[in-house]
Design a protein around this motif. Structure first.
Motif, PDB file in Angstrom:
ATOM      1  N   TYR A 164      -2.326  -3.817  91.455  1.00  0.00           N
ATOM      2  CA  TYR A 164      -2.488  -3.623  92.883  1.00  0.00           C
ATOM      3  C   TYR A 164      -2.223  -4.951  93.582  1.00  0.00           C
ATOM      4  O   TYR A 164      -2.655  -6.001  93.118  1.00  0.00           O
TER       5      TYR A 164
ATOM      6  N   THR B 187     -10.075  -2.182  98.404  1.00  0.00           N
ATOM      7  CA  THR B 187      -9.951  -0.724  98.477  1.00  0.00           C
ATOM      8  C   THR B 187      -8.614  -0.325  99.088  1.00  0.00           C
ATOM      9  O   THR B 187      -7.924   0.590  98.595  1.00  0.00           O
TER      10      THR B 187
ATOM     11  N   PHE C 271      -7.674  -0.677  94.653  1.00  0.00           N
ATOM     12  CA  PHE C 271      -8.695  -0.917  93.644  1.00  0.00           C
ATOM     13  C   PHE C 271      -9.809   0.114  93.767  1.00  0.00           C
ATOM     14  O   PHE C 271     -10.195   0.545  94.862  1.00  0.00           O
ATOM     15  N   THR C 272     -10.370   0.471  92.621  1.00  0.00           N
ATOM     16  CA  THR C 272     -11.590   1.271  92.556  1.00  0.00           C
ATOM     17  C   THR C 272     -12.574   0.557  91.651  1.00  0.00           C
ATOM     18  O   THR C 272     -12.213  -0.403  90.945  1.00  0.00           O
ATOM     19  N   ALA C 273     -13.824   0.983  91.694  1.00  0.00           N
ATOM     20  CA  ALA C 273     -14.850   0.338  90.862  1.00  0.00           C
ATOM     21  C   ALA C 273     -14.427   0.359  89.401  1.00  0.00           C
ATOM     22  O   ALA C 273     -13.898   1.356  88.897  1.00  0.00           O
TER      23      ALA C 273
ATOM     24  N   GLY D 149     -17.203  -1.864  93.359  1.00  0.00           N
ATOM     25  CA  GLY D 149     -16.513  -0.972  94.279  1.00  0.00           C
ATOM     26  C   GLY D 149     -16.978  -1.075  95.718  1.00  0.00           C
ATOM     27  O   GLY D 149     -16.343  -0.481  96.620  1.00  0.00           O
TER      28      GLY D 149
END
Length: 357
Positions: free
Chosen positions: A150, A182, A186-188, A257
């Motif tokens: 990302y 985010t 990205f995610t947790a 997150g």
């Protein structure tokens, strides 16, 4: 016969008178010897005086000074160089004993070493160096099965201060908000590495460490820097090249997150290389900090450091200043000073520590 006796008496009498003259010209206990050193017309500011007759002993030495200002005038800030100035307030006297024996040593120790009670203190005449072993973690990727990448930010502006590899050391911090991460996708979960885009030929950074932590900060402040709480994710010497540079973490950072992320970069270069210029973007908030060359203070060419006086507000009557210093023996001693302290009126100096003048 009578004539000869008469002549002999005259000789003896003359000898006695001669001895009396010698005796009355010598010094006796209680006499005062005056040695004149300077006159107002003296062309030198210092001199070495020899005590008369080295076989004599002295019970008391009285030094008498009579200081005079040029034309009886005192220099001021508005009218300098007219008479006595700020450096004309002292006379320095050194008493030298050619036998190198000081009577005071019979009462006082020659040295006092803090927190050390033995009578013998071992020392060396050559510099002593400490060597330390450091462990670094080298991560090698044999192959990549799958990964998600990302991109955070698309700026192309030159950012030259993040890793100043042309200095002996450096440290910087970068803050990324949860919203930025985010938005980038990205995610947790685990963050396993960085891809850093370098716009110049790059350089090497030794003892390169990367630390990360969650934070509630929304901007960075140089007066309240976060120095603890980081999780080390990268610890390895690294050479940057133009283009993309992959920093593969030895330990993944687990992002929750929802929190902002603070990244800490630090290096130490015994031999500086080339500055590293990254690509980035401007931001209205302070999202990055950097400190360069904190390896040591370089005070050459009349350099100085201004101390924050608020840190000294708790001092009332006494202060102790201790430091190690290394100077160029070809240039020292000379007119140098370690510290100066001024009152609220910056023209009134209250404290001056020479080094060594």
């Amino acid at each position: 016969m009578d004539l000869n006796l008469y002549k002999m008496k005259r000789i003896i009498l003359s000898s006695i008178l001669f001895l009396l003259v010698l005796t009355t010209s010598a010094q006796v206990p209680g006499d005062t010897i005056v040695v004149k050193a300077f006159k107002y017309g003296s062309t030198t500011r210092d001199t070495l005086l020899q005590f008369p007759n080295g076989s004599l002993t002295y019970e008391k030495i009285i030094l008498k000074y009579n200081m005079r200002c040029k034309n009886a005038l005192i220099s001021t800030q508005s009218l300098p160089n007219q008479g006595c100035g700020e450096w004309d307030y002292s006379c320095n006297t050194y008493i030298v004993d050619s036998t190198k024996t000081e009577n005071d040593l019979n009462l006082q120790p020659s040295h006092v070493i803090s927190n050390y009670t033995p009578t013998i203190f071992p020392y060396v005449t050559q510099p002593v160096f400490d060597f330390y072993n450091y462990s670094q973690t080298n991560v090698i990727l044999n192959n990549i099965v799958s990964e998600n990448q990302y991109t955070v930010g698309t700026g192309l502006a030159a950012v030259p201060n993040i890793l100043k590899a042309n200095e002996k050391s450096g440290r910087s911090q970068i803050l990324y908000t949860a919203a930025e991460l985010t938005t980038a996708g990205f995610t947790a979960g685990n963050i396993d590495g960085f891809l850093l885009n370098v716009s110049n030929a790059g350089g090497g950074v030794n003892f390169f460490k990367v630390g990360m932590q969650h934070t509630s900060l929304t901007a960075l402040n140089a007066n309240t820097v976060t120095l603890t709480g980081f999780t080390n994710v990268f610890n390895q010497n690294f050479s940057f090249v133009t283009g993309s540079n992959r920093l593969q973490f030895h330990t993944a950072f687990v992002w929750d997150g929802i929190s902002n992320v603070l990244i800490d970069l630090a290096f130490t270069n015994t031999i500086p290389t080339n500055p590293i210029v990254f690509n980035g973007a401007n931001n209205t908030s302070n999202m990055a900090l950097y400190a360069r060359n904190n390896y040591a203070l370089d005070l050459s060419a009349l350099g100085h450091v201004i101390l924050n006086p608020s840190q000294l507000s708790g001092i009332s009557n006494e202060i102790t200043v201790s430091f190690w210093v290394y100077g160029n023996s070809a240039q020292l001693p000379t007119n140098t000073a370690l510290m100066e302290g001024y009152s609220t009126n910056t023209s009134l100096r209250n404290l001056n520590l020479h080094l060594p003048w």
